[in-house]
Enzyme design. Structure first.
Site, PDB file in Angstrom:
ATOM      1  N   GLU A 175      68.507  33.953  41.739  1.00 15.05           N
ATOM      2  CA  GLU A 175      69.629  34.666  41.136  1.00 15.05           C
ATOM      3  C   GLU A 175      69.443  34.547  39.625  1.00 15.05           C
ATOM      4  O   GLU A 175      69.294  33.438  39.109  1.00 15.05           O
ATOM      5  CB  GLU A 175      70.958  34.025  41.568  1.00 15.05           C
ATOM      6  CG  GLU A 175      72.131  34.802  41.001  1.00 15.05           C
ATOM      7  CD  GLU A 175      73.493  34.254  41.404  1.00 15.05           C
ATOM      8  OE1 GLU A 175      73.553  33.249  42.123  1.00 15.05           O
ATOM      9  OE2 GLU A 175      74.487  34.858  40.968  1.00 15.05           O
TER      10      GLU A 175
ATOM     11  N   ARG B 185      65.392  20.421  49.591  1.00 16.56           N
ATOM     12  CA  ARG B 185      65.384  20.745  48.171  1.00 16.56           C
ATOM     13  C   ARG B 185      64.881  19.552  47.369  1.00 16.56           C
ATOM     14  O   ARG B 185      64.911  18.410  47.835  1.00 16.56           O
ATOM     15  CB  ARG B 185      66.766  21.183  47.684  1.00 16.56           C
ATOM     16  CG  ARG B 185      67.866  20.159  47.889  1.00 16.56           C
ATOM     17  CD  ARG B 185      69.218  20.712  47.468  1.00 16.56           C
ATOM     18  NE  ARG B 185      69.316  20.856  46.032  1.00 16.56           N
ATOM     19  CZ  ARG B 185      69.570  22.007  45.409  1.00 16.56           C
ATOM     20  NH1 ARG B 185      69.761  23.107  46.095  1.00 16.56           N
ATOM     21  NH2 ARG B 185      69.636  22.057  44.106  1.00 16.56           N
TER      22      ARG B 185
ATOM     23  N   LYS C 263      71.669  25.232  38.249  1.00 16.42           N
ATOM     24  CA  LYS C 263      71.741  26.105  37.071  1.00 16.42           C
ATOM     25  C   LYS C 263      73.131  26.074  36.454  1.00 16.42           C
ATOM     26  O   LYS C 263      73.277  26.141  35.245  1.00 16.42           O
ATOM     27  CB  LYS C 263      71.387  27.539  37.481  1.00 16.42           C
ATOM     28  CG  LYS C 263      69.883  27.772  37.569  1.00 16.42           C
ATOM     29  CD  LYS C 263      69.590  29.204  37.960  1.00 16.42           C
ATOM     30  CE  LYS C 263      69.507  29.334  39.456  1.00 16.42           C
ATOM     31  NZ  LYS C 263      69.639  30.671  39.961  1.00 16.42           N
TER      32      LYS C 263
HETATM   33  P1  ATP Z   1      71.033  26.465  41.546  1.00 13.96           P
HETATM   34  O1  ATP Z   1      72.084  25.787  42.356  1.00 13.96           O
HETATM   35  O2  ATP Z   1      70.211  25.577  40.709  1.00 13.96           O
HETATM   36  O3  ATP Z   1      71.536  27.659  40.820  1.00 13.96           O
HETATM   37  P2  ATP Z   1      70.227  28.192  43.559  1.00 13.96           P
HETATM   38  O4  ATP Z   1      69.829  27.808  44.921  1.00 13.96           O
HETATM   39  O5  ATP Z   1      71.556  28.814  43.374  1.00 13.96           O
HETATM   40  O6  ATP Z   1      70.016  26.968  42.638  1.00 13.96           O
HETATM   41  P3  ATP Z   1      68.608  30.463  43.357  1.00 13.96           P
HETATM   42  O7  ATP Z   1      68.241  31.191  42.143  1.00 13.96           O
HETATM   43  O8  ATP Z   1      69.554  31.094  44.304  1.00 13.96           O
HETATM   44  O9  ATP Z   1      69.165  29.083  42.881  1.00 13.96           O
HETATM   45  O10 ATP Z   1      67.336  29.923  44.133  1.00 13.96           O
HETATM   46  C1  ATP Z   1      66.143  30.616  44.340  1.00 13.96           C
HETATM   47  C2  ATP Z   1      65.359  29.844  45.358  1.00 13.96           C
HETATM   48  O11 ATP Z   1      65.058  28.545  44.865  1.00 13.96           O
HETATM   49  C3  ATP Z   1      66.134  29.671  46.647  1.00 13.96           C
HETATM   50  O12 ATP Z   1      65.286  29.959  47.718  1.00 13.96           O
HETATM   51  C4  ATP Z   1      66.531  28.221  46.628  1.00 13.96           C
HETATM   52  O13 ATP Z   1      66.604  27.726  47.939  1.00 13.96           O
HETATM   53  C5  ATP Z   1      65.411  27.580  45.826  1.00 13.96           C
HETATM   54  N1  ATP Z   1      65.852  26.354  45.160  1.00 13.96           N
HETATM   55  C6  ATP Z   1      66.913  26.199  44.339  1.00 13.96           C
HETATM   56  N2  ATP Z   1      67.050  24.909  43.960  1.00 13.96           N
HETATM   57  C7  ATP Z   1      66.037  24.219  44.560  1.00 13.96           C
HETATM   58  C8  ATP Z   1      65.627  22.846  44.560  1.00 13.96           C
HETATM   59  N3  ATP Z   1      66.275  21.909  43.879  1.00 13.96           N
HETATM   60  N4  ATP Z   1      64.542  22.509  45.286  1.00 13.96           N
HETATM   61  C9  ATP Z   1      63.857  23.446  45.978  1.00 13.96           C
HETATM   62  N5  ATP Z   1      64.184  24.742  46.008  1.00 13.96           N
HETATM   63  C10 ATP Z   1      65.263  25.143  45.316  1.00 13.96           C
HETATM   64 MG    MG Z   2      72.292  30.491  44.150  1.00 11.41          MG
END
Ligand code: ATP
Ligand code: MG
Length: 564
Positions: free
Chosen positions: A43, A269, A279
């Site tokens: 995102e 994760r 983020k």
């Molecule tokens: P955040 O909570 O940091 O915003 P998010 O999951 O909302 O993380 P996205 O941009 O939606 O962030 O994530 C893109 C991809 O990265 C998704 O497939 C998510 O599962 C993966 N991802 C996010 N954080 C992690 C992490 N700490 N370890 C491994 N993969 C991750």
């Molecule tokens: Mg997300």
């Protein structure tokens, strides 16, 4: 950890991680026509962090390994938090890690198809417009042990829902006035099936589609369908989405008109000690001015790590080491630091830098003499050669490499004892000069001309070796020393603490009066070095020809684990 196994042919073969094993099984069974297609779906609501690197590696490496393709898809279903600045940084980060996507897609590319699919669900009696507030809807959800309550709008006529759905997208309704919900099962044991919200009204313009849409699909209604539209075979995400998977499959079952199905698989994760991986929280650090920006070298963002001197090789070898499992856990930050030390040990030139200088005068060395001392650039890599380093009567040494009253085991500069000046001579300390307040301002020594490094006489050994920089040949620099950003091991778990309270006050220390050997005068932003005895450093992007600025990437050894 990934194990290395001995294969029957005798060559080393790495054992498969569980996702690779699934892909190989699918290929063997001829699923998806032997096709492997993945996607990385960020995102664009912030900069990517090291956790995302773990997702990037599995998505892109699977495609590479099995001759498939990995596309980049921006999951842009919430215009309120998203921005093109983030889109650009995400693309940069992926390239920097060494990956290339097939196509770039946006969830917003599919807004028309998603709309049509929502209309189809309404027409089939599988979705309805609910005019209750989000709070009321939440109250009716029920709990894990009690069923939810039906909305009073659940059985409204299909025609009415169709009209109101159009109205949701017209701009005439305020945000929150109504939502579209899937009509599934308010008593389902999986809470995600209790008539999930699938569309909501948002007035903020979208960075891709402008003001065209006012009704936006929710993540759960967009993600799987986008996978389906694109032909994704293996949709890999983190474990928190495991409970969403049945709904992911349910929507696709409503949509699919063939046997093809994208399948979702979840891995653990990445959580790192003394770091935060969200983020949303990282944005709070940036907006609260607790760090200098998304690329502050203390940030766990890829932009921050890059600026700090981390290399893609180190990050990828770290990700490879930690592996992929089905259980969440916490990884020690020291393991990430180990990876960068290992990479820079192999690649970085060894140079001399004095961070807290004091003058050393070799009293028996000729006033106007300069000798060029050969110094090996990297003992780990002969091909990096050697360079000449100027040696003169006046040198800078580290303030803490001199001690007036030293204990027996102190082998650096102290009156009456001998020490080697690295790549140069053995010197015997003869004393020091102090100012009126008793601070040492100069240190004196005599050198032994028979002990020049590399010459036969140099076979004489002394216990201590210190580094130095020739005063007339030195260049000035600012050096920034970093330490872990938080004082607590798992800051995300400290629910009652403000971010500001958890920041390590010693996470940034700026040294303004550092003296470097002249070789570093030409160093360019991004260049990595080992400062002898001190650690790995790189040139910061704020460095200019007039003012050199270095970052400490990591000290030579892990001092924290020992201290604590
Ligand atoms: P955040 O909570 O940091 O915003 P998010 O999951 O909302 O993380 P996205 O941009 O939606 O962030 O994530 C893109 C991809 O990265 C998704 O497939 C998510 O599962 C993966 N991802 C996010 N954080 C992690 C992490 N700490 N370890 C491994 N993969 C991750
Ligand atoms: Mg997300």
């Amino acid at each position: 950890m990934n194990k290395v196994e001995q294969s029957t042919t005798g060559e080393n073969k790495k054992s498969l991680n569980f996702i690779e094993a699934i892909v190989e099984k699918d290929l063997k069974e001829g699923r998806n026509g032997g096709r492997v297609q993945t996607r990385f779906p960020p995102e664009p609501n912030g900069y990517l962090h090291i956790g995302h690197a773990k997702a990037i590696c599995i998505d892109f490496e699977l495609a590479e390994k099995y001759n498939g393709v990995c596309n980049l898809r921006f999951d842009d279903t919430n215009p309120v938090k998203e921005d093109v600045e983030f889109v650009e940084s995400i693309k940069d980060n992926i390239h920097w890690l060494g990956f290339e996507w097939g196509e770039i897609y946006h969830a917003s590319d599919y807004f028309p198809q998603l709309w049509d699919f929502a209309v189809k669900l309404i027409k089939e009696g599988k979705a309805y417009i609910d005019e209750q507030s989000a709070e009321e809807i939440a109250k009716q959800k029920g709990t894990h042990t009690t069923p939810g309550v039906h909305s009073p709008y659940r059985d409204r006529p299909i025609e009415e829902s169709l009209k109101l759905f159009e109205k949701m997208n017209s701009g005439d309704l305020p945000e929150g006035a109504m939502v579209l919900r899937a009509k599934i099962d308010m008593a389902a044991s999986n809470m995600h099936f209790r008539d999930p919200i699938i569309y909501r009204i948002i007035h903020t313009p979208h960075h891709q589609t402008g003001t065209k849409w006012k009704a936006y699909p929710m993540y759960d209604f967009a993600h799987g369908q986008c996978d389906y539209f694109e032909g994704v075979t293996h949709s890999i995400c983190t474990l928190e989405f495991e409970v969403h998977r049945p709904l992911y499959d349910w929507f696709i079952d409503q949509l699919a008109d063939s046997d093809y199905r994208p399948r979702q698989y979840e891995f653990n994760r990445l959580n790192l000690t003394y770091t935060m991986m969200s983020k949303r929280r990282l944005l709070q650090l940036v907006e609260g001015g607790l760090v200098s920006g998304w690329d502050d070298p203390r940030m766990p963002t890829l932009a921050g790590l890059k600026r700090r001197g981390y290399t893609p090789t180190a990050i990828r070898s770290f990700i490879d080491r930690i592996g992929y499992t089905k259980y969440d856990g916490m990884i020690d930050l020291a393991l990430l630091e180990h990876s960068i030390r290992q990479d820079l040990n192999a690649k970085a030139a060894r140079v001399s830098a004095v961070l807290d200088p004091i003058k050393l005068i070799i009293t028996n060395y000729p006033e106007d003499k300069t000798e060029m001392m050969s110094s090996i650039n990297n003992p780990e890599d002969e091909s990096m050669g050697s360079r000449d380093v100027a040696f003169t009567k006046e040198l800078y040494i580290e303030r803490d490499d001199f001690m007036e009253d030293a204990p027996k085991k102190y082998f650096r500069m102290t009156p009456g004892r001998e020490t080697r000046l690295r790549s140069a001579y053995i010197v015997k300390c003869t004393g020091c000069k102090k100012d009126d307040d008793g601070n040492v301002v100069e240190v004196y020594a005599e050198y032994d001309p028979e002990t020049r490094s590399g010459l036969p006489g140099s076979a004489r050994r002394v216990k201590g070796t210190i580094h130095w920089v020739s005063v007339p040949h030195s260049v000035d620099a600012e050096v920034r020393l970093y330490d872990r950003l938080f004082t607590v091991e798992d800051p995300a778990n400290e629910k009652d603490k403000e971010l500001a309270e958890m920041i390590n006050p010693d996470s940034l220390k700026i040294l303004n009066n550092c003296k470097l050997e002249s070789y570093l005068g030409d160093a360019k932003p991004g260049d990595n070095f080992q400062f002898t005895r001190l650690g790995y450093f790189n040139v910061d992007i704020e460095s200019t020809d007039d003012k050199l600025v270095f970052n400490r990437t990591v000290p030579l050894r892990d001092s924290w684990s020992k201290k604590n």
